[in-house]
Write an enzyme that holds these catalytic residues in place. Structure first.
Site, short mmCIF file in Angstrom:
data_model
loop_
_atom_site.label_atom_id
_atom_site.label_comp_id
_atom_site.label_asym_id
_atom_site.label_seq_id
_atom_site.Cartn_x
_atom_site.Cartn_y
_atom_site.Cartn_z
N SER A 163 0.83 -1.20 0.00
CA SER A 163 0.00 0.00 0.00
C SER A 163 0.87 1.26 0.00
O SER A 163 1.64 1.47 -0.93
CB SER A 163 -0.97 -0.04 1.19
OG SER A 163 -1.95 0.95 1.08
N ASP A 258 -10.04 -3.86 -4.56
CA ASP A 258 -9.24 -2.78 -3.97
C ASP A 258 -9.36 -1.53 -4.83
O ASP A 258 -9.21 -1.61 -6.06
CB ASP A 258 -7.77 -3.24 -3.92
CG ASP A 258 -6.84 -2.25 -3.26
OD1 ASP A 258 -7.26 -1.13 -2.92
OD2 ASP A 258 -5.66 -2.62 -3.07
N HIS A 288 -8.25 -4.83 -0.21
CA HIS A 288 -7.02 -4.15 0.18
C HIS A 288 -6.63 -4.57 1.60
O HIS A 288 -7.46 -4.68 2.48
CB HIS A 288 -7.23 -2.64 0.13
CG HIS A 288 -5.98 -1.86 0.34
ND1 HIS A 288 -5.10 -1.59 -0.69
CD2 HIS A 288 -5.44 -1.29 1.45
CE1 HIS A 288 -4.08 -0.89 -0.21
NE2 HIS A 288 -4.26 -0.70 1.08
#
Length: 317
Positions: A163, A258, A288
């Protein structure tokens, strides 16, 4: 179709009325993220050794945690020279720390046979862009400089993260290429944020109902980015760098549900179009953040195994 494990997790979050991150202060969000990891993460596996240390950066000391894999010995004194992964945790540049990603770093360490150096870079909003970039570059340069003392082969140095950490890993790889003195051998980019403009279709399609929402992304973005013009700075949006050639091989991993899925795919495609080797894998049924959730999402364990295996294939001789 959303994976049943992911669906069950989302249903439980809704049933228990757990607060969304964007409704919390940064301090409370950090504590909540740190505390809830015990519910979703597997037990931490044993590794050969763990050392907490620090290095200096342009904004002061940076905390690091160094993992050596099982069988490699507790210290470099056994003369084992291993590849290394410098890892930057996720959390929207606002939450997360060495503890929230301790299990993942241990898993990657044992699974790849590489030393893993986790970086506790400075967080927003106390330290806005580009402080996190500065810390990650400094920490990576320190690992390279201290390779002999760490028992690390500086020619087999990878960067990685999930991320926000994937964003930072991509940026560090570009900085290293342009600087010329910090060779990076591989990039592990797990659902990376690559475009701060947040305009890809998956931001709309997956912007609600799948844990990471549009509101939460905005919350993280606005803590990290103080000036809207910084969205166009490639150190925030590596997808916008005009030259992505001559970068190290990469694994780009995304999740189907996501919001960041499409910008991860576009980054992988841009890497290949620029002449690099980049493998792209999408876990179509996942959300995610799933890779740290192996206790409740079984596909997370497959994703970790994939990442560790690709690191080993790229780095271990």
């Amino acid at each position: 179709m959303l994976h049943p494990d992911a669906r069950a997790l989302l249903d439980l979050i809704e049933e228990r009325k757990l607060p969304a991150m964007h409704t919390l202060t940064p301090a409370d969000a950090r504590a909540f993220y740190r505390d809830r990891r015990f519910f979703t993460q597997p037990a931490p596996p044993d590794v050969g050794a763990v050392l907490d240390t620090r290095c200096e950066g342009p904004h002061g000391a940076i905390a690091l945690r160094i993992y050596r894999p099982l069988g490699a010995g507790a210290t470099p004194a056994n003369k084992a020279t291993l590849p290394a992964l410098v890892y930057y945790h996720g959390g929207g540049w606002t939450i997360g720390d060495l503890d929230t990603h301790d299990v993942l770093c241990r898993e990657l360490c044992n699974g790849s046979g590489a030393v893993v150096v986790a970086v506790d870079y400075r967080m927003a909003p106390e330290h806005r862009f580009p402080a996190a970039v500065d810390d990650c570059v400094a920490a990576t340069a320190w690992v390279h400089a201290q390779a002999n003392e760490l028992g690390v082969d500086r020619a087999r140095l990878a960067v990685g993260g999930d991320s926000a950490g994937g964003n930072l890993a991509a940026v560090v790889a570009i900085v290293a290429r342009d600087g010329g003195a910090l060779p990076i051998a591989y990039q592990l980019l797990i659902y990376p944020a690559t475009d701060m403009r947040r305009g890809h279709p998956s931001h709309t399609a997956n912007g609600s109902g799948y844990l990471l929402t549009t509101e939460t992304i905005t919350y993280y973005h606005d803590h990290y980015i103080a000036d809207a013009a910084h969205d166009l700075d490639w150190r925030a949006s590596p997808l916008l760098h005009p030259d992505l050639s001559r970068l190290p091989p990469a694994l780009v991993l995304t999740a189907g549900f996501d919001p960041l899925r499409d910008e991860g795919l576009e980054y992988a495609n841009r890497l290949v179009a620029a002449g690099n080797r980049a493998t792209y894998v999408c876990f179509d049924r996942q959300i995610h953040g799933f890779i740290t959730m192996g206790k409740v999402i079984d596909e997370a364990n497959a994703a970790v195994t994939l990442c560790a295996g690709e690191l080993a294939r790229a780095l271990v001789r």
